[in-house]
Write a protein that holds these residues in place. Structure first.
Motif, PDB file in Angstrom:
ATOM      1  N   PRO A  47       0.834  -1.208   0.000  1.00 17.14           N
ATOM      2  CA  PRO A  47       0.000   0.000   0.000  1.00 17.14           C
ATOM      3  C   PRO A  47       0.865   1.253   0.000  1.00 17.14           C
ATOM      4  CG  PRO A  47      -0.771  -1.570   1.658  1.00 17.14           C
ATOM      5  CD  PRO A  47       0.540  -2.088   1.143  1.00 17.14           C
ATOM      6  N   VAL A  48       0.594   2.147  -0.945  1.00 22.23           N
ATOM      7  CA  VAL A  48       1.424   3.346  -1.085  1.00 22.23           C
ATOM      8  C   VAL A  48       1.336   4.225   0.155  1.00 22.23           C
ATOM      9  CG1 VAL A  48      -0.309   4.778  -2.249  1.00 22.23           C
ATOM     10  CG2 VAL A  48       2.131   5.134  -2.714  1.00 22.23           C
ATOM     11  N   GLU A  49       0.197   4.188   0.844  1.00 20.69           N
ATOM     12  CA  GLU A  49       0.047   5.024   2.043  1.00 20.69           C
ATOM     13  C   GLU A  49       0.938   4.547   3.191  1.00 20.69           C
ATOM     14  OE1 GLU A  49      -3.528   2.164   1.850  1.00 20.69           O
ATOM     15  OE2 GLU A  49      -2.406   3.467   0.477  1.00 20.69           O
ATOM     16  N   ASP A  50       1.411   3.289   3.120  1.00 25.23           N
ATOM     17  CA  ASP A  50       2.357   2.795   4.125  1.00 25.23           C
ATOM     18  C   ASP A  50       3.800   3.174   3.792  1.00 25.23           C
ATOM     19  OD1 ASP A  50       0.219   1.650   5.398  1.00 25.23           O
ATOM     20  OD2 ASP A  50       0.635  -0.394   4.698  1.00 25.23           O
ATOM     21  N   ARG A  51       4.016   3.729   2.616  1.00 25.00           N
ATOM     22  CA  ARG A  51       5.374   3.996   2.146  1.00 25.00           C
ATOM     23  C   ARG A  51       5.697   5.480   2.009  1.00 25.00           C
ATOM     24  NH1 ARG A  51       6.069   0.487  -3.075  1.00 25.00           N
ATOM     25  NH2 ARG A  51       8.266   0.977  -2.708  1.00 25.00           N
ATOM     26  N   ILE A  52       4.699   6.305   2.077  1.00 21.27           N
ATOM     27  CA  ILE A  52       4.910   7.746   1.950  1.00 21.27           C
ATOM     28  C   ILE A  52       4.202   8.460   3.092  1.00 21.27           C
ATOM     29  CG2 ILE A  52       4.525   9.800   0.511  1.00 21.27           C
ATOM     30  CD1 ILE A  52       4.448   7.996  -1.916  1.00 21.27           C
ATOM     31  N   ARG A  53       4.890   9.406   3.717  1.00 19.06           N
ATOM     32  CA  ARG A  53       4.271  10.275   4.715  1.00 19.06           C
ATOM     33  C   ARG A  53       4.254  11.697   4.170  1.00 19.06           C
ATOM     34  NH1 ARG A  53       6.551   8.362  10.641  1.00 19.06           N
ATOM     35  NH2 ARG A  53       5.869   6.184  10.485  1.00 19.06           N
ATOM     36  N   ILE A  54       3.127  12.338   4.280  1.00 16.02           N
ATOM     37  CA  ILE A  54       2.962  13.687   3.735  1.00 16.02           C
ATOM     38  C   ILE A  54       2.628  14.647   4.855  1.00 16.02           C
ATOM     39  CG2 ILE A  54       1.642  15.112   2.119  1.00 16.02           C
ATOM     40  CD1 ILE A  54       1.109  12.469   0.557  1.00 16.02           C
ATOM     41  N   TYR A  55       3.360  15.748   4.914  1.00 17.76           N
ATOM     42  CA  TYR A  55       3.108  16.789   5.906  1.00 17.76           C
ATOM     43  C   TYR A  55       2.902  18.101   5.154  1.00 17.76           C
ATOM     44  CZ  TYR A  55       5.111  13.244   8.954  1.00 17.76           C
ATOM     45  OH  TYR A  55       5.356  12.061   9.621  1.00 17.76           O
ATOM     46  N   LYS A  56       1.756  18.748   5.417  1.00 14.83           N
ATOM     47  CA  LYS A  56       1.457  20.032   4.760  1.00 14.83           C
ATOM     48  C   LYS A  56       1.502  21.155   5.774  1.00 14.83           C
ATOM     49  CE  LYS A  56      -1.451  18.173   1.104  1.00 14.83           C
ATOM     50  NZ  LYS A  56      -2.735  18.252   0.413  1.00 14.83           N
TER      51      LYS A  56
END
Length: 199
Positions: free
Chosen positions: A190-199
């Protein structure tokens, strides 16, 4: 242009079933490799990547040398499977050997001691980028490609056969040819387990 780039990245796969034909001329193969090695980024613009392009009998000889190097270390009962795999590479049109020039790496270590421990790591990263550029480019030309790692077992016989400078370190082997069947299905985490996004 952008769409073509993303499509090329997405379509890059590992092909184990390749034939002795090529979808492009040898001149085009050379052009692809030259373009990649000229434009691949390297730390401190080191340009430490080196490549051997083996075609015809040279390509076949590489995989014969690999079989000779592996036979003494693979259990006799398992060698038939190993030989079958090597034959699948030998059945292709050619192989690229990717090297990193350690004289360049060591020179940078001497000139920039603060980063000494990083230069071997950056060298490996640059080689990975070069391999990836070539891989995507060759598949964009209709070829089937895979990346293999038989070092250090094959390093000495390969160096002797093609008079490879002692300073060159073999990183990977890339057999290629016209695909004779499609690649295996690829599984994705799952891509959401591999990328963390902070805005």
């Amino acid at each position: 242009m952008g769409t073509d780039f993303y499509e090329a990245v997405e379509s890059r796969r590992t092909f184990y079933h390749i034939g002795k034909q090529s979808t492009v001329s040898d001149e085009r193969l050379i052009s692809v490799v030259e373009n990649a090695i000229l434009h691949c980024p390297t730390a401190f613009n080191s340009q430490s990547g080196r490549v051997l392009l083996l075609l015809n009998k040279n390509h076949e000889r590489l995989w014969a040398l690999a079989a000779e190097a592996l036979r003494p270390v693979v259990p006799a009962g398992d060698f038939a499977k190993t030989e079958e795999k090597l034959n699948s590479f030998s059945s292709g049109y050619g192989t690229l050997l990717f090297y990193e020039d350690q004289q360049v790496v060591q020179g940078l270590q001497s000139r920039f001691p603060l980063y000494k421990d990083n230069f071997p790591i950056w060298s490996q990263q640059a080689s990975g980028m070069l391999q990836y550029i070539v891989w995507v480019a060759l598949e964009s030309e209709g070829l089937g490609v895979s990346l293999q790692h038989y070092s250090p077992l094959i390093d000495a016989p390969v160096a002797a056969e093609w008079k490879v400078p002692a300073e060159w370190k073999l990183i990977g082997q890339m057999p290629f040819g016209k695909p004779t069947s499609g690649p295996d299905e690829k599984q994705f985490l799952p891509v959401e387990d591999r990328i963390r996004i902070y805005k």
